[in-house]
Design an enzyme around this catalytic site. Structure first.
Site, PDB file in Angstrom:
ATOM      1  N   GLN A  36      17.146  43.724  38.402  1.00  0.00           N
ATOM      2  CA  GLN A  36      16.512  42.553  38.100  1.00  0.00           C
ATOM      3  C   GLN A  36      15.808  42.686  36.276  1.00  0.00           C
ATOM      4  O   GLN A  36      15.625  41.209  35.590  1.00  0.00           O
ATOM      5  CB  GLN A  36      15.648  41.479  39.431  1.00  0.00           C
ATOM      6  CG  GLN A  36      14.709  40.860  38.730  1.00  0.00           C
ATOM      7  CD  GLN A  36      15.675  39.712  38.540  1.00  0.00           C
ATOM      8  OE1 GLN A  36      17.010  39.399  39.728  1.00  0.00           O
ATOM      9  NE2 GLN A  36      15.356  38.905  38.226  1.00  0.00           N
ATOM     10  N   GLU A  37      15.024  43.421  36.455  1.00  0.00           N
ATOM     11  CA  GLU A  37      14.521  43.627  35.711  1.00  0.00           C
ATOM     12  C   GLU A  37      14.947  43.582  33.508  1.00  0.00           C
ATOM     13  O   GLU A  37      15.751  42.672  32.410  1.00  0.00           O
ATOM     14  CB  GLU A  37      13.526  44.813  34.994  1.00  0.00           C
ATOM     15  CG  GLU A  37      11.895  44.339  35.769  1.00  0.00           C
ATOM     16  CD  GLU A  37      11.078  43.420  35.802  1.00  0.00           C
ATOM     17  OE1 GLU A  37      10.994  43.202  34.117  1.00  0.00           O
ATOM     18  OE2 GLU A  37      10.217  42.953  36.214  1.00  0.00           O
ATOM     19  N   SER A  38      16.390  44.400  33.621  1.00  0.00           N
ATOM     20  CA  SER A  38      17.054  44.621  33.014  1.00  0.00           C
ATOM     21  C   SER A  38      18.749  44.288  32.937  1.00  0.00           C
ATOM     22  O   SER A  38      19.313  44.889  31.647  1.00  0.00           O
ATOM     23  CB  SER A  38      16.525  45.859  31.723  1.00  0.00           C
ATOM     24  OG  SER A  38      17.351  47.258  32.710  1.00  0.00           O
TER      25      SER A  38
ATOM     26  N   TYR B  22      11.557  35.459  41.303  1.00  0.00           N
ATOM     27  CA  TYR B  22      11.317  37.156  41.237  1.00  0.00           C
ATOM     28  C   TYR B  22      10.975  37.486  42.289  1.00  0.00           C
ATOM     29  O   TYR B  22      11.836  38.875  42.549  1.00  0.00           O
ATOM     30  CB  TYR B  22      10.420  37.318  39.758  1.00  0.00           C
ATOM     31  CG  TYR B  22      10.357  38.878  39.430  1.00  0.00           C
ATOM     32  CD1 TYR B  22      11.029  39.412  38.712  1.00  0.00           C
ATOM     33  CD2 TYR B  22       9.561  39.887  40.447  1.00  0.00           C
ATOM     34  CE1 TYR B  22      11.440  41.269  38.837  1.00  0.00           C
ATOM     35  CE2 TYR B  22       9.177  41.177  40.155  1.00  0.00           C
ATOM     36  CZ  TYR B  22       9.659  41.380  39.048  1.00  0.00           C
ATOM     37  OH  TYR B  22      10.246  43.166  38.668  1.00  0.00           O
TER      38      TYR B  22
END
Length: 125
Positions: A4-6, A102
Site C-alpha cells: 500500500q505504501e510503495s 488507507y
C-alpha cells in the site's frame, strides 16, 4: 503495508516527502534512529530497503503499543499521531477520508496476503 505504501518500489517518494518501501518521513526516521541507538542517520539511509523496513516496523510496533489496536495504529501511521490523538480526544473516529480508505485497504491486503501465504505463515496446517 509495504504494498500500500510503495508498491514494493524501494526508492519511492511521496508528494509529502515520505521515502522508501514504508514511506517514512525523514524527521520520523531520524527520531526512530535516535530511539534505537543510531547516531549517524542520513536521509539517504531510507533508500536502503533493510533500514527502511526496520525503521518502519519499529514505528508500527511503537504505534501498536501506544494505541493498543491495529486500526488506530494504521491511522496514525498514515495521518500522524497528532491527528489521531486529536480525533481520539474529541471522541471522533478517523476524520480524514483518505486515512479511512488507507486503513481499509491495508486490512484488505492483509487478508489477501494471509490467504495467499497461509501455508508459509502457518506451517501448512
Amino acid at each position: 503495508m509495504i504494498y500500500q505504501e510503495s508498491k514494493f518500489h524501494a526508492h519511492s517518494r511521496s508528494s509529502s516527502g515520505a521515502i522508501g518501501l514504508m514511506q517514512l518521513l525523514p524527521d520520523t526516521a531520524k527520531g526512530i534512529a535516535v530511539h534505537t541507538g543510531g547516531s549517524r542517520f542520513r536521509v539517504s539511509d531510507l533508500d536502503n530497503p533493510e533500514i527502511n523496513v526496520r525503521y518502519g516496523a519499529w514505528y508500527l510496533r511503537h504505534l501498536l503499543d501506544k494505541y493498543g489496536d491495529e486500526r488506530t495504529a494504521l491511522a496514525a501511521y498514515n495521518a500522524g499521531q497528532e491527528n489521531v490523538d486529536r480525533w481520539r480526544a474529541s471522541g471522533e473516529g478517523i476524520a480524514f477520508g483518505e486515512t479511512r480508505h488507507y486503513v481499509k485497504r491495508v486490512e484488505h491486503l492483509q487478508t489477501l496476503y494471509r490467504r495467499g501465504y497461509h501455508d508459509r505463515l502457518y506451517g501448512g496446517a
